[in-house]
Design a protein around this motif. Structure first.
Motif, PDB file in Angstrom:
ATOM      1  N   TYR A   1      45.057  40.749  43.221  1.00 32.21           N
ATOM      2  CA  TYR A   1      43.562  40.988  42.886  1.00 32.21           C
ATOM      3  C   TYR A   1      43.401  42.651  42.687  1.00 32.21           C
ATOM      4  O   TYR A   1      43.852  43.332  43.138  1.00 32.21           O
ATOM      5  N   ALA A   2      42.643  42.717  41.662  1.00 32.07           N
ATOM      6  CA  ALA A   2      42.193  43.985  41.181  1.00 32.07           C
ATOM      7  C   ALA A   2      41.458  44.665  42.324  1.00 32.07           C
ATOM      8  O   ALA A   2      41.757  46.062  42.470  1.00 32.07           O
ATOM      9  N   ASN A   3      40.692  44.179  43.107  1.00 28.62           N
ATOM     10  CA  ASN A   3      40.347  45.092  44.336  1.00 28.62           C
ATOM     11  C   ASN A   3      40.174  43.648  45.268  1.00 28.62           C
ATOM     12  O   ASN A   3      40.032  42.547  45.102  1.00 28.62           O
ATOM     13  N   LEU A   4      40.209  44.324  46.729  1.00 32.69           N
ATOM     14  CA  LEU A   4      40.360  43.269  47.832  1.00 32.69           C
ATOM     15  C   LEU A   4      38.903  42.595  48.034  1.00 32.69           C
ATOM     16  O   LEU A   4      38.885  41.406  48.408  1.00 32.69           O
ATOM     17  N   SER A   5      37.998  42.778  47.436  1.00 30.83           N
ATOM     18  CA  SER A   5      36.690  41.961  47.357  1.00 30.83           C
ATOM     19  C   SER A   5      36.611  40.800  46.627  1.00 30.83           C
ATOM     20  O   SER A   5      36.147  39.794  46.890  1.00 30.83           O
ATOM     21  N   GLU A   6      37.601  40.762  45.615  1.00 29.71           N
ATOM     22  CA  GLU A   6      37.919  39.261  44.917  1.00 29.71           C
ATOM     23  C   GLU A   6      38.737  38.314  45.550  1.00 29.71           C
ATOM     24  O   GLU A   6      38.813  37.344  45.018  1.00 29.71           O
ATOM     25  N   ALA A   7      39.584  38.967  46.811  1.00 29.54           N
ATOM     26  CA  ALA A   7      40.333  37.998  47.479  1.00 29.54           C
ATOM     27  C   ALA A   7      39.506  37.332  48.363  1.00 29.54           C
ATOM     28  O   ALA A   7      38.590  37.879  49.079  1.00 29.54           O
ATOM     29  N   PRO A   8      40.044  35.830  48.637  1.00 30.40           N
ATOM     30  CA  PRO A   8      39.503  35.090  49.747  1.00 30.40           C
ATOM     31  C   PRO A   8      39.777  35.570  51.060  1.00 30.40           C
ATOM     32  O   PRO A   8      40.778  36.690  51.070  1.00 30.40           O
ATOM     33  N   ALA A   9      39.030  35.089  51.944  1.00 25.66           N
ATOM     34  CA  ALA A   9      39.349  36.079  53.566  1.00 25.66           C
ATOM     35  C   ALA A   9      40.766  35.589  54.078  1.00 25.66           C
ATOM     36  O   ALA A   9      41.266  36.267  54.640  1.00 25.66           O
ATOM     37  N   SER A  10      41.259  34.454  53.456  1.00 24.98           N
ATOM     38  CA  SER A  10      42.642  34.175  54.162  1.00 24.98           C
ATOM     39  C   SER A  10      43.396  35.190  53.606  1.00 24.98           C
ATOM     40  O   SER A  10      44.679  35.403  54.124  1.00 24.98           O
ATOM     41  N   PHE A  11      43.504  35.797  52.387  1.00 25.72           N
ATOM     42  CA  PHE A  11      44.439  36.690  51.979  1.00 25.72           C
ATOM     43  C   PHE A  11      44.076  38.170  52.602  1.00 25.72           C
ATOM     44  O   PHE A  11      44.958  38.769  53.357  1.00 25.72           O
TER      45      PHE A  11
END
Length: 315
Positions: free
Chosen positions: A2-12
């Motif tokens: 993920y380029a930044n954490l805001s793109e990742a789902p909460a599971s990640f």
């Protein structure tokens, strides 16, 4: 990645956050040091206790057969079926596989099962994939053990096509082809995280380019530093996969007990554990998955001590 954490789902992001270290538990959530088979007694309550303690994740292992030479049948239940059960028994904790033995599974089915679990769990699923650690299982499936690395790479590529493209077109060497007339559902609002479990016969460069996280068994300080440096170099300008490790674990009831290793089992008191985890966090480790099989204490006592003392010290 993920380029930044805001793109990742909460599971990640619940499990993998740069600069932080979280703790997960491998199933079954019990101590069974003297048997290859767990009891699975009260496992629904223990899953909820794990979540309430603030532990970030529950990881399910994929062990199709019991091999007496290996001596551990894991949770016995199919991991994807069991993940569905745990999704109904919990509400916030990340659920994941550590990992599905991808060369022994059909990627279309894995892609659909993973998307279904992610939907049913309200985006709490992480798909961990491995090549397994039991060569004796490969002949039972009619799969060439020596081809496992190639099957793994192509299987992950196929799953990505199925989950990220509408009506994909792809020709595979080992599985099948899609010609743009079929589409896989359910669709996910965000890309499903894929995690490598073990090296899976892949070079660091491939892992750096193709997975979001990597869980291995390497927990030596110097080796961790080398691994993270290698991932950063291989990532070549884009974010490197998050790194974590798993270990068999026995939390000593004496909080002052020092770190000890007995083959692949870490035995340690909570004070030394806290110092060790803080040091590994500072090195860049983002997650540690603990296997309670060899524990000399009941799982409930270990979970409560982790929640009351260890996790607060990592904040």
């Amino acid at each position: 990645m993920y380029a930044n954490l805001s793109e990742a789902p909460a599971s990640f992001s619940r499990v993998f956050t740069p600069g932080q270290l979280s703790i997960g538990l491998l199933t079954p959530l019990e101590a069974y040091p003297d048997s290859p088979f767990p009891t699975l007694a009260d496992h629904q309550r223990l899953a909820k206790l794990t979540e309430d303690a603030g532990i970030a994740s529950i990881w399910l292992r994929d062990v199709p057969f019991y091999d007496p030479n290996f001596g551990d049948a894991a949770q016995m239940l199919d991991p994807l079926v069991y993940a569905g059960f745990l999704a109904a028994a919990t509400s916030e904790i990340t659920l994941g596989t550590a990992g599905i033995v991808l060369p022994l599974r059909e990627p279309i089915s894995v892609a659909k099962q993973a998307a279904s679990l992610d939907l049913l769990s309200n985006q709490r699923f992480v798909l961990g994939l491995s090549t397994g650690d039991r060569p004796v299982e490969y002949p039972a499936f009619g799969v060439d053990f020596e081809s496992r690395g190639e099957l793994y790479r192509e299987g992950i590529e196929y799953i990505r096509y199925l989950q990220q493209q509408s009506f994909p077109r792809v020709q595979t060497s080992h599985y099948g082809k899609l010609t743009g007339n079929l589409d896989l559902y359910p669709k996910m609002p965000q890309r499903l995280p894929i995690m490598a479990v073990g090296r899976s016969r892949q070079p660091i460069e491939w892992l750096a380019e193709n997975v979001d996280a990597w869980i291995w068994s390497v927990d030596d300080d110097n080796a961790i530093s080398d691994i993270l440096a290698s991932l950063e170099r291989a990532a070549a300008g884009h974010p490197a996969p998050a790194y974590g490790y798993s270990t068999f674990f026995d939390l000593d009831d004496n909080p002052h007990a020092p770190y000890q290793r007995f083959y692949n089992v870490v035995r340690i008191g909570r004070n030394a554990l806290i110092e060790r985890l803080q040091r590994h966090r500072d090195l860049g480790v983002q997650h540690v998955a603990l296997n309670l099989k060899p524990s000399s204490r009941p799982a409930e006592a270990v979970i409560e001590e982790l929640g009351n003392y260890v996790l607060p010290a990592l904040k």
